[in-house]
Design an enzyme around this catalytic site. Structure first.
Site, PDB file in Angstrom:
ATOM      1  N   ASP A 750       0.880  -1.155   0.000  1.00 32.37           N
ATOM      2  CA  ASP A 750       0.000   0.000   0.000  1.00 32.37           C
ATOM      3  C   ASP A 750       0.926   1.216   0.000  1.00 32.37           C
ATOM      4  OD1 ASP A 750      -2.103   1.746   0.096  1.00 32.37           O
ATOM      5  OD2 ASP A 750      -3.134   0.738   1.736  1.00 32.37           O
TER       6      ASP A 750
HETATM    7  C1  BGC Z   1      -5.057   3.244   0.227  1.00 28.63           C
HETATM    8  C2  BGC Z   1      -5.102   2.290  -0.934  1.00 28.63           C
HETATM    9  C3  BGC Z   1      -4.966   3.055  -2.224  1.00 28.63           C
HETATM   10  C4  BGC Z   1      -3.666   3.843  -2.193  1.00 28.63           C
HETATM   11  C5  BGC Z   1      -3.411   4.630  -3.459  1.00 28.63           C
HETATM   12  C6  BGC Z   1      -3.857   4.179   0.163  1.00 28.63           C
HETATM   13  O1  BGC Z   1      -3.976   5.202   1.097  1.00 28.63           O
HETATM   14  O2  BGC Z   1      -5.056   2.528   1.443  1.00 28.63           O
HETATM   15  O3  BGC Z   1      -6.296   1.545  -0.913  1.00 28.63           O
HETATM   16  O4  BGC Z   1      -5.045   2.199  -3.321  1.00 28.63           O
HETATM   17  O5  BGC Z   1      -3.715   4.755  -1.114  1.00 28.63           O
HETATM   18  O6  BGC Z   1      -4.250   5.725  -3.549  1.00 28.63           O
END
Ligand code: BGC
Length: 834
Positions: A750
């Site tokens: 993530d």
């Molecule tokens: C989230 C993810 C997301 C990523 C990119 C993170 O803060 O937990 O689900 O895909 O950001 O935006």
């Protein structure tokens, strides 16, 4: 921050999510002037948006609407005027907050205009009052990440307004709305899980003045509904609409008007009180949470121990017609159970669909079992009154095995089916399902032997819920110690370090040669320098990478000139799940819970295949979707993105999303692996759970999704699992995901990750520690410091490579292969972006 709406207040454009941690991700949206413009708008504003995708989004949102109560008030008759109360009829919540819904959507229907569009005779005078008030009292969105409103303040309702409306209309519709999101849990406050005083006053006034009131809930999370009972017959119908995206309000209008008979089913239990949920005492702690309810999540707990605490059971949902379900055949053959049911529409007026659900009651042996577990389901097509259809629910008996993490069955670290009667119940929700078929196993069967992995830490002992019987044989809750880890991580890693491929230097083999079958992937990898290998293990440092389409979430793969020269194309990732999050306009689809509530994976597949085509047009290679964490607790802010409290519904819906998206050649990326069940301190909190609960509840959906749909990428979660951050978790990613499940795609983090030194191999820190686990790519690729994400890459991989006991060439090559498999699966086009 834009919050725009058209002059006639017919419908709004969404509140746009503000800047995310990484910087400004907000977009601006042009206002649209009239409803009539909508049909042409898709083409006018962005020639790459697809009206057929919008139509499918509407269909899916319609099938996701769950009718919880109906005394015949619905569907609304065409002739009678309907008085619509609640500002949410105008200020409609189309999706939850954060990355999962932050789509630059060209329009969002609201309920008021959708009802008019559906031919419902809305009381115009009342609508004018709401429109004027809403225009004066725009929702307050201060733009701070994570501070979004859970609700919009309700219009104080003067009694004359209600009585005047009651003199003009016989039926009232009261619309309530809620939202939560990323970094924004639902809370046990008025205006979030509970009603506000103004909402209660509105319900009191409306239900006193009208004989027939319909309540519509427009929310991504389950909210308290216990108040419905207090109104008795004064509330005739209750509809849980979820957040259906840009077409969601039209879906609700189609159901209210009777154009479509609802067929959605709950994918979560709705309990009478939050305190009744088995997770309630162990949710939301910023440091760690003990998953003491163990496998007794949602209906597994309620149906076993506390059926009277349930207001609306799992799997429940009404239609406008009635259906008879008769089991006409049930058999086992070669380890598969096959149940055929004949479903007949026994009503006289409405066509509709019904879902046949099969639950297993496994024998209560050495392992505790819930009284019901979903084993399979099938939805009919549209059945006219009197029409019948035979549906088949089929599954492998082995898929119902339980995991013995203590050795109590004599088979520690094995999936087993215990001896005795496995009774299959068939019905249209968990509660009403009745025994239909029994498979008796004379002795215990070991289905699969694996190894202990990711078990609870001995440093943090705790107890878990088990099922015991009281003197009368009734199921009662007891607790036992959770078995803790016994294996040496260090030895396990040393035993499984990959062999290195002898480096060859550049032989001129391009990745296209591998794609064409003219060279092996290993031969290609053998040419890469250590630096090139390390580049494949991180993204292009920032979001909005110049290598990808504007507004992308990050780019991986061909992040350097030398890699691109070898034919490694840049791979653009975009959020997901509810739409493509880029700078251009894109479609906003129903949220995850809405999609799962359809119980119709075929429809989800059709929708996401169209969505995949939109990805191709928008320049997205990897959609950061589906979100598939378990709805462990109704307050989790991202529940709207996720599917269900049940792993089978989760896994099959996720598989449908992945199959759809990938059918057009792009990639899906299920997330967040794993046990990411709260937003509170999400990057730091530790989910502590038994290995059994981990495997049977929290990993099961991922396992099914992988087996059915082979996603080309997968995202780890921010949280720790039994003391180890997921993005460093060798047992989760290497032992289970890769070793047991055979996953060969790219695993990405993530966005950003926490720094740490490997406790067993001190020469490995941060990215080297991560690559050892086969979490292949740091996204978006830059370093996270106390000041926030930085736009430079760290050196931990190369630093560790040079050291005694550091990351090995074989490990870097292994990760490169995982990443290149994703690159190879995508279309070989290297367009102007390269
Ligand atoms: C989230 C993810 C997301 C990523 C990119 C993170 O803060 O937990 O689900 O895909 O950001 O935006």
């Amino acid at each position: 921050m834009a919050y725009l709406w058209n002059r006639s207040h017919d419908w709004i454009l969404m509140p746009l999510s503000p800047a995310i941690e990484s910087g400004d991700r907000s977009h601006s949206v042009a206002p649209v002037e009239s409803v009539a413009q909508i049909s042409t708008l898709l083409l006018d504003t962005d020639p790459t948006l697809d009206p057929a995708l919008a139509a499918l989004a509407r269909e899916a949102a319609t099938e996701g609407v769950v009718l919880l109560a109906n005394d015949g008030t619905l569907p609304l008759g065409g002739e009678q005027a309907v008085a619509v109360f609640g500002r949410v009829q105008i200020d409609w919540f189309a999706v939850g907050y954060g990355s999962g819904g932050d789509v630059k959507v060209p329009y969002i229907w609201n309920l008021l205009s959708a009802l008019r569009d559906a031919g419902v005779r809305v009381d115009d005078d009342l609508a004018a009052v709401y429109s004027a008030w809403s225009a004066e009292n725009r929702p307050k969105l201060d733009g701070t990440w994570g501070q979004w409103p859970h609700h919009f303040a309700e219009m104080p309702l003067a009694s004359e307004v209600v009585s005047a409306a009651a003199s003009r209309a016989r039926t009232a519709v009261v619309v309530l709305g809620r939202a939560a999101g990323e970094a924004r849990e639902s809370t046990l406050e008025d205006g979030s899980f509970h009603l506000t005083a103004d909402e209660r006053a509105m319900l009191d006034a409306v239900t006193s003045a009208f004989a027939r009131t319909v309540v519509v809930i427009d929310a991504g999370n389950v909210m308290d509904l216990s108040w419905v009972a207090g109104y008795g017959e004064r509330i005739g119908s209750v509809l849980y609409a979820w957040q259906g995206g840009m077409e969601g309000a039209r879906a609700v209008a189609a159901v209210l008007s009777g154009e479509v008979s609802p067929s959605g089913k709950l994918t979560d239990t709705i309990a009478w009180s939050y305190a009744d949920y088995p997770s309630a005492e162990n949710f939301g702690d910023p440091d760690h949470n003990h998953y003491r309810e163990d496998i007794f999540v949602g209906y597994r707990y309620f149906e076993t121990f506390a059926p009277d605490k349930v207001q609306y059971p799992f799997g429940f949902g009404l239609g406008y017609s009635t259906f008879a379900v008769a089991v006409v055949d049930a058999a086992t053959d070669a380890g598969r159970v096959r149940i055929v049911a004949e479903v007949t529409n026994t009503g006289a007026e409405h066509a509709g669909k019904e879902t046949v659900q099969v639950y297993v009651a496994s024998p209560q042996g050495a392992l505790s079992q819930p009284v019901r577990r979903l084993a399979g389901f099938a939805k009919t097509g549209l059945l006219a009154p009197g029409e019948s259809e035979r549906v088949t629910v089929e599954f492998a008996l082995d898929d119902l095995a339980s995991y013995d993490d203590s050795g109590v069955t004599g088979h520690r670290s094995a999936w087993v089916l215990e001896a005795g009667d496995h009774v299959f119940h068939v019905g249209t929700d968990v509660r009403s399902a009745a025994p239909a078929f029994t498979v008796t196993l004379p002795e215990l069967q070991v289905v699969r032997e694996v190894t202990e992995a990711a078990a609870a830490s001995p440093a943090h002992p705790f107890t878990r819920m088990v099922r015991r019987a009281d003197a009368d044989g009734a199921a009662v809750v007891a607790y036992e110690d959770v078995p803790t880890a016994t294996v040496s991580r260090r030895e396990r890693i040393l035993d499984t370090l990959p062999a290195e491929i002898t480096p060859t230097g550049d032989l001129g083999i391009r990745l296209d040669d591998v794609a064409a079958g003219a060279a092996s992937l290993d031969a290609f990898v053998a040419q890469l320098s250590v630096e090139e290998l390390s580049l494949l293990a991180r993204g292009d440092v920032t979001m909005h990478s110049p290598l990808g389409v504007p507004g992308n979430a990050g780019v991986l793969g061909g992040v350097s000139e030398s890699l691109r020269e070898k034919g490694v194309r840049p791979v653009t990732t975009t959020d997901g799940p509810s739409g493509i999050r880029v700078s251009a306009y894109a479609s906003l689809l129903p949220c995850g819970t809405a999609l799962a509530s359809t119980w119709n994976p075929a429809l989800v597949r059709e929708l996401t295949a169209r969505h995949g085509e939109e990805m191709v047009r928008k320049g997205s290679d990897v959609l950061l979707s589906p979100g598939m964490n378990i709805h462990r607790d109704p307050l989790c802010g991202r529940n709207f993105e996720y599917f269900s409290e049940d792993p089978l519904v989760t896994g099959l819906t996720a598989a449908a999303v992945v199959q759809g998206v990938q059918s057009v050649g792009v990639a899906a990326c299920p997330k967040h692996f794993a046990v990411n069940n709260q937003e509170t301190n999400r990057t730091r909190n530790d989910s502590r759970l038994s290995e059994r609960a981990l495997r049977e509840i929290y990993l099961r959906g991922f396992e099914l999704c992988l087996r059915e749909a082979s996603p080309r990428a997968l995202m780890t979660s921010y949280n720790k699992v039994n003391g180890v951050w997921s993005h460093y978790h060798h047992d989760l990613v290497t032992t289970i995901l890769r070793g047991e499940w055979g996953y060969e795609g790219a695993v990405i983090t993530d966005w950003w990750m926490e720094d740490a030194v490997d406790p067993d191999f001190p020469a490995l820190a941060d990215n080297a520690y991560r690559v050892r686990a086969q979490v292949d790519v740091l996204m978006p690729g830059g370093v996270k410091t106390d000041e926030g994400p930085q736009a430079y890459a760290d050196e931990t991989i190369l630093a560790s490579f040079a050291q005694e006991g550091g990351i090995t060439l074989g490990e870097l090559q292994r990760t490169a292969r995982n990443v290149l498999r994703l690159v190879l699966a995508l279309a070989p086009v290297v367009d102007a972006r390269a």
